[in-house]
Design a protein around this motif. Sequence first.
Motif, PDB file in Angstrom:
ATOM      1  N   THR A   7       0.693  -0.949  -0.242  1.00 25.69           N
ATOM      2  CA  THR A   7       0.292   0.224   0.208  1.00 25.69           C
ATOM      3  C   THR A   7       0.641   1.305  -0.176  1.00 25.69           C
ATOM      4  O   THR A   7       0.588   2.241  -0.310  1.00 25.69           O
ATOM      5  N   LEU A   8       1.659   0.738   1.096  1.00 24.86           N
ATOM      6  CA  LEU A   8       2.945   2.294   0.957  1.00 24.86           C
ATOM      7  C   LEU A   8       3.167   2.197  -0.521  1.00 24.86           C
ATOM      8  O   LEU A   8       3.591   3.836  -0.941  1.00 24.86           O
ATOM      9  N   LEU A  14       1.451   6.463  -7.233  1.00 28.32           N
ATOM     10  CA  LEU A  14       0.423   7.136  -7.493  1.00 28.32           C
ATOM     11  C   LEU A  14       0.916   8.504  -6.815  1.00 28.32           C
ATOM     12  O   LEU A  14       0.074   9.328  -8.068  1.00 28.32           O
ATOM     13  N   GLY A  15       1.431   9.115  -6.572  1.00 27.94           N
ATOM     14  CA  GLY A  15       1.613   9.875  -5.873  1.00 27.94           C
ATOM     15  C   GLY A  15       2.675  11.428  -6.623  1.00 27.94           C
ATOM     16  O   GLY A  15       2.585  11.968  -7.129  1.00 27.94           O
ATOM     17  N   ALA A  16       3.446  10.154  -6.717  1.00 33.78           N
ATOM     18  CA  ALA A  16       4.697  10.828  -7.738  1.00 33.78           C
ATOM     19  C   ALA A  16       3.785  10.802  -9.198  1.00 33.78           C
ATOM     20  O   ALA A  16       3.842  11.806 -10.226  1.00 33.78           O
ATOM     21  N   MET A  95      -0.042  -0.957 -11.351  1.00 30.73           N
ATOM     22  CA  MET A  95       1.033  -0.773 -10.759  1.00 30.73           C
ATOM     23  C   MET A  95       1.731  -1.727  -9.555  1.00 30.73           C
ATOM     24  O   MET A  95       2.122  -1.836  -8.987  1.00 30.73           O
ATOM     25  N   MET A  96       0.466  -2.375  -8.611  1.00 33.91           N
ATOM     26  CA  MET A  96       0.442  -3.413  -7.439  1.00 33.91           C
ATOM     27  C   MET A  96       1.812  -4.114  -8.318  1.00 33.91           C
ATOM     28  O   MET A  96       2.477  -4.564  -7.644  1.00 33.91           O
ATOM     29  N   GLN A  97       0.912  -5.142  -9.791  1.00 32.64           N
ATOM     30  CA  GLN A  97       1.766  -5.729  -9.674  1.00 32.64           C
ATOM     31  C   GLN A  97       2.974  -5.787 -10.220  1.00 32.64           C
ATOM     32  O   GLN A  97       4.575  -6.735 -10.372  1.00 32.64           O
ATOM     33  N   THR A 103       5.087 -10.999 -10.065  1.00 33.45           N
ATOM     34  CA  THR A 103       4.326 -10.733 -11.373  1.00 33.45           C
ATOM     35  C   THR A 103       4.411  -9.693 -12.329  1.00 33.45           C
ATOM     36  O   THR A 103       3.588  -8.834 -12.811  1.00 33.45           O
ATOM     37  N   ARG A 104       5.409  -8.527 -12.330  1.00 29.33           N
ATOM     38  CA  ARG A 104       6.288  -7.674 -13.236  1.00 29.33           C
ATOM     39  C   ARG A 104       5.912  -8.007 -14.356  1.00 29.33           C
ATOM     40  O   ARG A 104       5.358  -7.201 -15.651  1.00 29.33           O
TER      41      ARG A 104
END
Length: 125
Positions: A7-8, A14-16, A95-97, A103-104
Motif C-alpha cells: 500500500t505504501l 501514484l503520488g509521483a 502498478m501493484m503488479q 508479477t511484473r
Amino acid sequence: MKRILATLSLSLFLGACASGSGTDVFGGNSSSGGLGVNSMVKMAVDNQCRTELANRNEWRVIALAMTAEKQREWEDKICGCASEEAMQQITANDMMQMVNTSTRNQAVAGITARTVTACVKRLYR
C-alpha cells in the motif's frame, strides 16, 4: 506487513504520477530525463511491444514486404505510441503488479496488449 508495504509503495507511485512537480518517486527529475517510474514503464512497454511484434506471424509476413528501415519506422510508430499510451492505460492493479517482481512481466504484458491494440487502431484510421 506485506500489505502495508504494498500500500505504501502504491501510494508513492501514484503520488509521483499525480504530482505536477516533475519529481519522480526515486528522487530524479522526470522532466530532465531521469529514470522515473514513467520512464521505466515506457521502456518496459516499448521493449515488450518490440518482442511481441517480432514473435507475431502477421508481423513477420508484413515485414518481408518492407525494407529494414521501413520496418523500424513502423515498429517505432507502433511501440512508441504504445509506450506513450501506457501511462493512460495503467491501472492501480497494474502498478501493484509492477512493484512485485514475480508479477511484473505479467503486468507489462497486459499493459502492452491494451496499448498496442489502441495504437494500431489509431494508426490505421
